[in-house]
Motif scaffolding. Structure first.
Motif: not given
Length: 268
Positions: A220-227
């Motif tokens: 989640a740090t880099y890719f987050g919680d989806g778009s």
């Protein structure tokens, strides 16, 4: 029915800005100013099957269909602006458009610069190699010295930079160029959004060369919680209206119909 047409070409002479152009969406809205909010939407147009320009230079893809549905339900008067990925957040902050609907992952770094709606789809990232590749282990240690391809200014590039510093990183300007770099052997392995590259691997002759390797990456740090859909930090009214429209298309089945058009499984 939505009709997209090229309205104007924006030429920019300053370095790093690049060339963009606007596609206007003529929507069946009344013209009452109090009810309908103008919204200029930035989209890359080079990230199939989510957003791309077809043979007639018209925007197509999952992001575009979601944007059109939100514009209709949320009573936005929408205009699409095709823009270079690297310029999207700076130009949003500079008020050159009002929203980004272009498969932008909601990373911690981006949340410091823009506000996001609720998630409208979720996809892990994954490593991809050619089928004849000897690479079996995709850990940082195992990929030391390998040529790793990523797309410029993406969450995947940030992830690789911080967690795979011992690889030789090759940065491509767009996803199609990234895929070509893998298929022609310019790089040993690439890191990409799994749903973005799914269609290329599953349904194209060029993509038949390659396959996923290793586990899905969901940091989640880099890719987050989806778009999510990005707006300016101070644009709270638009953010609330977008969230309401997104909730509506999920409740009435519109989202599921769009999902099924592009993927044989749910990406929500």
């Amino acid at each position: 029915m939505l009709h997209l047409s090229v309205q104007t070409i924006l030429r920019r002479a300053s370095a790093g800005i690049g060339i963009g152009f606007v596609l206007a969406a003529t929507l069946p809205f009344p013209t009452t100013a109090q009810e309908h909010m103008p919204m200029r939407i930035a989209v890359e147009g080079a990230f199939p099957p989510f957003n791309y320009l077809d043979a007639n230079n018209k925007l197509q893809g999952f992001d575009i269909d979601i944007a059109n549905a939100i514009c209709k339900v949320g009573e936005f008067e929408c205009q699409f602006i095709v823009e270079k990925w690297d310029d999207m957040i700076p130009d949003l902050v500079a008020r050159k458009y009002d929203a980004i609907i272009s498969s932008m992952s909601m990373s911690d770094e981006r949340r410091q610069k823009v506000a996001f709606t609720e998630r409208y789809y979720n996809s892990p990232s994954v490593f991809i190699v050619r089928k004849d590749s000897p690479i079996k282990d995709v850990s940082p240690a195992a990929l030391t010295g390998k040529n790793l391809g990523v797309t410029s200014s993406t969450a995947q590039q940030s992830f690789a930079k911080h967690l795979y510093p011992q690889t030789h990183e090759t940065v491509f300007r767009s996803s199609p160029e990234l895929y070509k770099g893998l298929s022609d052997g310019s790089v040993d392995i690439i890191l990409e959004d799994k749903l973005a590259i799914y269609d290329w691997i599953a349904n194209t002759k060029a993509g038949s060369c390659c396959e996923f390797r290793g586990p899905d990456l969901v940091d989640a740090t880099y890719f987050g919680d989806g778009s999510g859909i990005a707006v300016r930090l101070d644009d709270s009214e638009r953010l609330a209206r977008l969230n309401a429209a997104l909730k509506s298309i999920k409740a009435d089945g519109t989202y599921d119909m769009i999902n099924a058009k592009y993927f044989p499984f749910s990406i929500e």
